[in-house]
Enzyme design. Structure first.
Site, short mmCIF file in Angstrom:
data_model
loop_
_atom_site.label_atom_id
_atom_site.label_comp_id
_atom_site.label_asym_id
_atom_site.label_seq_id
_atom_site.Cartn_x
_atom_site.Cartn_y
_atom_site.Cartn_z
N PHE A 108 62.08 57.04 -29.75
CA PHE A 108 63.59 56.39 -29.76
C PHE A 108 64.08 57.39 -28.82
O PHE A 108 64.25 58.54 -29.33
CB PHE A 108 64.12 56.21 -31.01
CG PHE A 108 65.37 55.59 -30.87
CD1 PHE A 108 65.56 54.28 -30.57
CD2 PHE A 108 66.55 56.44 -30.83
CE1 PHE A 108 66.65 53.50 -30.45
CE2 PHE A 108 67.86 55.79 -30.60
CZ PHE A 108 68.09 54.52 -30.40
N ASP A 144 62.55 65.79 -26.81
CA ASP A 144 63.77 65.16 -27.16
C ASP A 144 63.87 65.49 -28.86
O ASP A 144 63.39 65.15 -29.86
CB ASP A 144 63.66 63.36 -27.22
CG ASP A 144 64.76 62.97 -27.67
OD1 ASP A 144 65.69 63.58 -28.42
OD2 ASP A 144 65.00 61.85 -27.49
N LYS A 170 73.05 64.93 -32.23
CA LYS A 170 73.22 64.85 -33.77
C LYS A 170 73.79 66.18 -34.47
O LYS A 170 75.14 66.32 -34.50
CB LYS A 170 71.98 64.43 -34.13
CG LYS A 170 71.63 62.84 -33.92
CD LYS A 170 70.47 62.39 -34.81
CE LYS A 170 69.82 60.99 -34.16
NZ LYS A 170 70.68 60.02 -35.02
#
Ligand SMILES: Cc1ncc(COP(=O)(O)O)c(C=O)c1O
Length: 395
Positions: A135, A220, A249
């Protein structure tokens, strides 16, 4: 009493499968809904609230910076941006930083950077190899990068230049590498895909392959970065260094911010070749700086490691009692519990009812990603609630 959920259905686009709770306040590891009910938060804003809710260090930094300077354009130098970049560089293996606003934007920017490198150094190579079950975000290009068909199908045709191959399989990456390949982009541990931890030598193999073929390794770390897995960055678990890394995040602890970090050799954007109006905004960077500094100064990564291990061990005890728990996986405070059938939604709702927020990461798996400041007491409390729910499932 205002029915916020009814108004949400009237005014907002219907994209989130929300649980029927309106959260109005948070403090530490706890949040409260508009009826005053309290919940222990093991969702942590989807792995964002690393210091919990309204942490004094964040509130202090936010309010101080808000009084001084909230926003100014990137036409000018600003102090918090430089301070946060310096802190990130000094505590990672990367040399240069570009700030943006979200994980998708960071990862898409990383792909642009790798393509720029390909244009300058690899005869125009532009293709990026990514993994199944990955993702990388919701922009069109990151939807193409994300190796999950159900995210892709509604938007086909997608931008070209991405090849999705099986995760945790070095051979398929080697086979997919051609003269058109400029980069491999992976999550060191897949978060949204179900908390998938690769075998110990996979990332080392990928690192070696990228070096051998002179292609870029992008990690990532939007979900795994900033202490989440019990190291400051997850690449440290695997004894490798990425060429480019993305963060978001936990970086702002709840304030929106993203970042692309690159080694000097791969920091090839020239003036005007990339940009962002809000990226590196003083308020975001001052908050990010306060969060990162607090993590460093207070051994929050060590706490994550210790409490994460305690969570893991306690879950193993539950597994020995309930045979429908078939797997427990993860690192630090990014952990998933897999069941033998699709009961995750019922488990999450059962826990919600009893005052624990959990995330369904797959129809048959729940995910724990609490603030990194939690202690054993909160783990005991959360698992006490979980066990009550599970014991009803087994009877
Ligand atoms: C590994 C990873 N990359 C990128 C993203 C996208 O981040 P954002 O939702 O901030 O765009 C996520 C979000 O879950 C993620 O887990």
């Amino acid at each position: 009493m205002t029915d916020w959920q009814e108004l949400e259905h009237k005014y907002l686009m219907n994209v989130f499968k929300r649980l029927p709770v309106t959260i109005v306040r948070g403090k530490g590891v706890w949040v409260w809904d508009d009826r005053g009910k309290e919940y222990l938060d093991f969702v942590g804003g989807w792995a964002v609230n690393v210091l919990g809710h309204s942490h004094p260090a964040m509130v202090k930094a936010l309010t101080k910076q808000a009084r001084e300077l909230i926003h100014v354009s990137n036409q000018f130098y600003t102090v918090p941006q430089v301070q946060l970049a310096e802190l990130l560089v000094k505590n990672s293996c990367l040399d240069r930083v570009f700030f943006c606003n979200s994980g998708a934007e960071a990862s898409e920017g990383a792909v642009k950077l790798a393509r720029r490198y390909g244009k300058l150094n690899l005869k125009g190579a532009y293709e990026v190899i990514t993994a199944t079950k990955s993702f990388h975000g919701r922009t069109l290009a990151m939807t193409a990068a994300t190796g999950q068909p159900h995210f892709q199908e509604p938007y086909i045709p997608l931008p070209e230049g991405f090849v999705n191959v099986e995760f945790d399989n070095l051979d398929v990456v080697k086979k997919a590498t051609t003269g058109k390949t400029c980069a491999v982009m992976l999550e060191p541990i897949q978060g949204e895909g179900g908390v998938n931890v690769p075998s110990a030598d996979y990332l080392k193999g990928i690192r070696g392959w990228c070096t051998e073929r002179n292609i870029v390794l992008i990690l990532d770390e939007v979900q795994t970065g900033v202490g989440r897995t019990g190291k400051l960055f997850a690449y440290e678990h695997y004894g490798i260094e990425p060429d480019i890394m993305t963060l978001a995040k936990g970086l702002g602890g709840g304030f929106p911010i993203g970042a692309i970090l690159a080694k000097q050799k791969f920091s090839v954007f020239g003036p005007g070749e990339h940009g962002s109006t809000f990226g590196g905004n003083p308020l975001a960077c001052a908050t990010g700086y306060a969060v990162f500094k607090y993590i460093l100064d207070n051994d929050i990564v060590g706490n994550c490691c210790r409490v994460g291990q305690y969570l893991f061990d306690s879950l193993e005890k539950l597994r020995s009692k309930y045979d429908f728990i078939v797997d427990i996986r993860g690192k630090g405070l990014l952990v998933a519990v897999e069941f033998s059938s699709e009961i995750a939604d019922a488990v999450v709702r059962g826990c919600l009812d009893k005052g624990l927020l959990l995330n369904m990461v797959k129809p048959n798996a729940v995910r724990f990603m609490p603030p990194l400041i939690i202690g054993r007491r909160e783990v005991d409390e959360a698992l006490g609630i979980l066990e009550k729910v599970l014991s009803r499932k087994s009877s």
